[in-house]
Motif scaffolding. Structure first.
Motif, PDB file in Angstrom:
ATOM      1  N   MET A   1     -39.432-105.262 -54.112  1.00 41.32           N
ATOM      2  CA  MET A   1     -39.008-106.531 -53.565  1.00 41.32           C
ATOM      3  C   MET A   1     -37.569-106.803 -53.966  1.00 41.32           C
ATOM      4  SD  MET A   1     -42.049-109.231 -53.632  1.00 41.32           S
ATOM      5  CE  MET A   1     -43.672-108.720 -53.191  1.00 41.32           C
ATOM      6  N   LEU A   2     -36.897-107.457 -53.096  1.00 42.27           N
ATOM      7  CA  LEU A   2     -35.495-107.791 -53.280  1.00 42.27           C
ATOM      8  C   LEU A   2     -35.384-109.237 -53.753  1.00 42.27           C
ATOM      9  CD1 LEU A   2     -32.437-107.161 -52.657  1.00 42.27           C
ATOM     10  CD2 LEU A   2     -32.904-108.071 -50.391  1.00 42.27           C
ATOM     11  N   GLU A   3     -34.584-109.477 -54.796  1.00 46.56           N
ATOM     12  CA  GLU A   3     -34.320-110.850 -55.212  1.00 46.56           C
ATOM     13  C   GLU A   3     -33.030-111.296 -54.554  1.00 46.56           C
ATOM     14  OE1 GLU A   3     -33.108-113.313 -59.150  1.00 46.56           O
ATOM     15  OE2 GLU A   3     -34.955-112.145 -59.288  1.00 46.56           O
ATOM     16  N   GLN A   4     -33.079-112.482 -53.958  1.00 49.29           N
ATOM     17  CA  GLN A   4     -31.911-113.012 -53.264  1.00 49.29           C
ATOM     18  C   GLN A   4     -31.867-114.523 -53.491  1.00 49.29           C
ATOM     19  OE1 GLN A   4     -32.179-112.739 -49.002  1.00 49.29           O
ATOM     20  NE2 GLN A   4     -30.047-113.233 -48.705  1.00 49.29           N
ATOM     21  N   VAL A   5     -30.836-114.990 -54.175  1.00 43.04           N
ATOM     22  CA  VAL A   5     -30.673-116.431 -54.374  1.00 43.04           C
ATOM     23  C   VAL A   5     -30.071-117.008 -53.101  1.00 43.04           C
ATOM     24  CG1 VAL A   5     -29.547-118.230 -55.738  1.00 43.04           C
ATOM     25  CG2 VAL A   5     -30.387-116.154 -56.860  1.00 43.04           C
ATOM     26  N   LYS A   6     -30.805-117.936 -52.504  1.00 41.51           N
ATOM     27  CA  LYS A   6     -30.367-118.541 -51.250  1.00 41.51           C
ATOM     28  C   LYS A   6     -30.653-120.037 -51.324  1.00 41.51           C
ATOM     29  CE  LYS A   6     -30.656-117.600 -46.349  1.00 41.51           C
ATOM     30  NZ  LYS A   6     -31.273-116.737 -45.338  1.00 41.51           N
ATOM     31  N   TYR A   7     -29.599-120.824 -51.390  1.00 43.06           N
ATOM     32  CA  TYR A   7     -29.737-122.271 -51.492  1.00 43.06           C
ATOM     33  C   TYR A   7     -29.941-122.897 -50.113  1.00 43.06           C
ATOM     34  CZ  TYR A   7     -28.273-121.814 -56.317  1.00 43.06           C
ATOM     35  OH  TYR A   7     -28.211-121.467 -57.634  1.00 43.06           O
ATOM     36  N   TYR A   8     -30.361-124.154 -50.120  1.00 39.91           N
ATOM     37  CA  TYR A   8     -30.613-124.902 -48.889  1.00 39.91           C
ATOM     38  C   TYR A   8     -29.451-124.767 -47.898  1.00 39.91           C
ATOM     39  CZ  TYR A   8     -31.193-128.971 -45.858  1.00 39.91           C
ATOM     40  OH  TYR A   8     -31.291-129.790 -44.775  1.00 39.91           O
ATOM     41  N   GLU A   9     -28.235-124.891 -48.411  1.00 36.07           N
ATOM     42  CA  GLU A   9     -27.054-124.847 -47.540  1.00 36.07           C
ATOM     43  C   GLU A   9     -26.869-123.479 -46.876  1.00 36.07           C
ATOM     44  OE1 GLU A   9     -26.379-127.883 -50.785  1.00 36.07           O
ATOM     45  OE2 GLU A   9     -27.140-125.841 -50.717  1.00 36.07           O
ATOM     46  N   ASP A  10     -27.466-122.441 -47.438  1.00 42.49           N
ATOM     47  CA  ASP A  10     -27.301-121.080 -46.915  1.00 42.49           C
ATOM     48  C   ASP A  10     -28.200-120.767 -45.722  1.00 42.49           C
ATOM     49  OD1 ASP A  10     -25.488-120.571 -49.002  1.00 42.49           O
ATOM     50  OD2 ASP A  10     -27.119-119.955 -50.346  1.00 42.49           O
ATOM     51  N   TYR A  11     -29.238-121.547 -45.525  1.00 40.03           N
ATOM     52  CA  TYR A  11     -30.163-121.302 -44.403  1.00 40.03           C
ATOM     53  C   TYR A  11     -29.545-121.780 -43.100  1.00 40.03           C
ATOM     54  CZ  TYR A  11     -33.948-120.150 -47.618  1.00 40.03           C
ATOM     55  OH  TYR A  11     -34.724-119.556 -48.573  1.00 40.03           O
ATOM     56  N   GLU A  12     -29.703-120.994 -42.048  1.00 35.87           N
ATOM     57  CA  GLU A  12     -29.181-121.349 -40.734  1.00 35.87           C
ATOM     58  C   GLU A  12     -30.304-121.375 -39.714  1.00 35.87           C
ATOM     59  OE1 GLU A  12     -25.723-119.183 -39.425  1.00 35.87           O
ATOM     60  OE2 GLU A  12     -25.051-118.894 -41.486  1.00 35.87           O
ATOM     61  N   THR A  72     -44.398-110.799 -44.869  1.00 35.05           N
ATOM     62  CA  THR A  72     -43.065-111.412 -44.978  1.00 35.05           C
ATOM     63  C   THR A  72     -42.579-111.498 -46.420  1.00 35.05           C
ATOM     64  OG1 THR A  72     -43.791-113.724 -45.206  1.00 35.05           O
ATOM     65  CG2 THR A  72     -43.588-112.853 -42.960  1.00 35.05           C
ATOM     66  N   ALA A  73     -43.454-111.228 -47.372  1.00 34.54           N
ATOM     67  CA  ALA A  73     -43.119-111.408 -48.790  1.00 34.54           C
ATOM     68  C   ALA A  73     -42.356-110.209 -49.337  1.00 34.54           C
ATOM     69  CB  ALA A  73     -44.388-111.658 -49.590  1.00 34.54           C
ATOM     70  N   THR A  74     -41.139-110.041 -48.861  1.00 37.39           N
ATOM     71  CA  THR A  74     -40.307-108.926 -49.308  1.00 37.39           C
ATOM     72  C   THR A  74     -39.077-109.390 -50.066  1.00 37.39           C
ATOM     73  OG1 THR A  74     -39.157-108.936 -47.184  1.00 37.39           O
ATOM     74  CG2 THR A  74     -41.037-107.441 -47.394  1.00 37.39           C
ATOM     75  N   ILE A  75     -38.822-110.700 -50.050  1.00 36.57           N
ATOM     76  CA  ILE A  75     -37.648-111.262 -50.718  1.00 36.57           C
ATOM     77  C   ILE A  75     -38.116-112.343 -51.689  1.00 36.57           C
ATOM     78  CG2 ILE A  75     -35.497-112.551 -50.407  1.00 36.57           C
ATOM     79  CD1 ILE A  75     -35.409-111.345 -47.536  1.00 36.57           C
ATOM     80  N   ILE A  76     -37.669-112.254 -52.925  1.00 34.37           N
ATOM     81  CA  ILE A  76     -37.970-113.281 -53.916  1.00 34.37           C
ATOM     82  C   ILE A  76     -36.735-114.164 -54.052  1.00 34.37           C
ATOM     83  CG2 ILE A  76     -38.493-113.736 -56.340  1.00 34.37           C
ATOM     84  CD1 ILE A  76     -39.821-110.936 -56.386  1.00 34.37           C
ATOM     85  N   ASN A  77     -36.894-115.438 -53.746  1.00 35.19           N
ATOM     86  CA  ASN A  77     -35.798-116.393 -53.882  1.00 35.19           C
ATOM     87  C   ASN A  77     -36.173-117.360 -55.009  1.00 35.19           C
ATOM     88  OD1 ASN A  77     -33.748-118.215 -53.711  1.00 35.19           O
ATOM     89  ND2 ASN A  77     -34.082-118.760 -51.575  1.00 35.19           N
ATOM     90  N   PRO A  78     -35.538-117.243 -56.173  1.00 35.90           N
ATOM     91  CA  PRO A  78     -35.926-118.063 -57.319  1.00 35.90           C
ATOM     92  C   PRO A  78     -35.612-119.552 -57.175  1.00 35.90           C
ATOM     93  CG  PRO A  78     -33.992-116.747 -57.858  1.00 35.90           C
ATOM     94  CD  PRO A  78     -34.457-116.301 -56.503  1.00 35.90           C
ATOM     95  N   VAL A  79     -34.899-119.956 -56.120  1.00 37.14           N
ATOM     96  CA  VAL A  79     -34.592-121.379 -55.933  1.00 37.14           C
ATOM     97  C   VAL A  79     -35.334-121.980 -54.735  1.00 37.14           C
ATOM     98  CG1 VAL A  79     -32.352-121.215 -57.092  1.00 37.14           C
ATOM     99  CG2 VAL A  79     -32.484-120.922 -54.596  1.00 37.14           C
ATOM    100  N   ALA A  80     -36.316-121.247 -54.193  1.00 34.09           N
ATOM    101  CA  ALA A  80     -37.128-121.735 -53.075  1.00 34.09           C
ATOM    102  C   ALA A  80     -38.605-121.630 -53.442  1.00 34.09           C
ATOM    103  CB  ALA A  80     -36.848-120.921 -51.817  1.00 34.09           C
ATOM    104  N   PHE A  81     -39.378-122.628 -53.028  1.00 34.18           N
ATOM    105  CA  PHE A  81     -40.798-122.693 -53.353  1.00 34.18           C
ATOM    106  C   PHE A  81     -41.576-123.051 -52.102  1.00 34.18           C
ATOM    107  CE2 PHE A  81     -38.026-124.210 -56.671  1.00 34.18           C
ATOM    108  CZ  PHE A  81     -38.331-123.360 -57.725  1.00 34.18           C
ATOM    109  N   SER A  82     -42.717-122.411 -51.905  1.00 33.88           N
ATOM    110  CA  SER A  82     -43.554-122.745 -50.760  1.00 33.88           C
ATOM    111  C   SER A  82     -44.083-124.163 -50.924  1.00 33.88           C
ATOM    112  CB  SER A  82     -44.713-121.763 -50.638  1.00 33.88           C
ATOM    113  OG  SER A  82     -45.475-122.058 -49.491  1.00 33.88           O
ATOM    114  N   TYR A  83     -43.923-124.979 -49.896  1.00 33.50           N
ATOM    115  CA  TYR A  83     -44.356-126.373 -49.911  1.00 33.50           C
ATOM    116  C   TYR A  83     -45.626-126.544 -49.082  1.00 33.50           C
ATOM    117  CZ  TYR A  83     -43.406-131.440 -50.057  1.00 33.50           C
ATOM    118  OH  TYR A  83     -43.468-132.790 -50.279  1.00 33.50           O
TER     119      TYR A  83
END
Length: 148
Positions: A1-12, A72-83
């Motif tokens: 799995m790939l770790e990728q930090v992606k903040y709210y502002e980064d989503y398009e 779809t669980a191939t990227i771990i984003n430590p600043v995003a959580f499933s709601y």
């Protein structure tokens, strides 16, 4: 799995990705029935299912959902959580031997007023079979940290 930090502002909105395929087996049916306690004959009784319109066993919708999400669980984003998930629909049946794959697309973003520093990102999950027929859709909602 790939770790990728992606903040709210980064989503398009419109950003998308597709997964590899996964062929559904009889073992999947049996294991899911054991885990869920759902031993309904529509999933496990081949003779009973011959009398139904589809003529064969039908995959548990919850199993298709679980495997579709898992793909779809191939990227771990430590600043995003499933709601959570909204609008889940089982569109077409899935059978033993079908190969499913998932497509996810960012559909919406909004600031979470009651949770300062977080935004909500909605990703549409679409699961298709080997014929490119849609078998399941759901909206996956993420709570994502903001930069500032």
């Amino acid at each position: 799995m790939l770790e990728q930090v992606k903040y709210y502002e980064d989503y398009e909105i419109g950003e998308a990705r597709k997964t590899v395929g996964r062929t559904i087996t009889e073992t999947d049916f049996v294991v899911h029935a054991g885990h869920s306690g759902d031993f309904f004959p529509h999933h496990l009784d081949a003779e009973f299912c011959k009398t139904l319109p589809f003529g064969q066993r039908i995959a548990h919708g919850t199993m298709v959902f679980t495997i579709g999400v898992g793909l779809t669980a191939t990227i771990i984003n430590p600043v995003a959580f499933s709601y959570g998930y909204d609008r889940m629909r089982f569109i077409k049946p899935v059978f033993i031997g079908d190969t499913i794959r998932s497509h996810v697309e960012i559909r919406a973003k909004e600031v979470m007023e009651k949770r300062p520093g977080y935004g909500r990102v909605t990703e549409r999950l679409t699961v298709t079979n080997q014929k490119d027929e849609v078998v399941l859709v759901a909206d996956h909602i993420y709570m994502v940290e903001m930069r500032s």
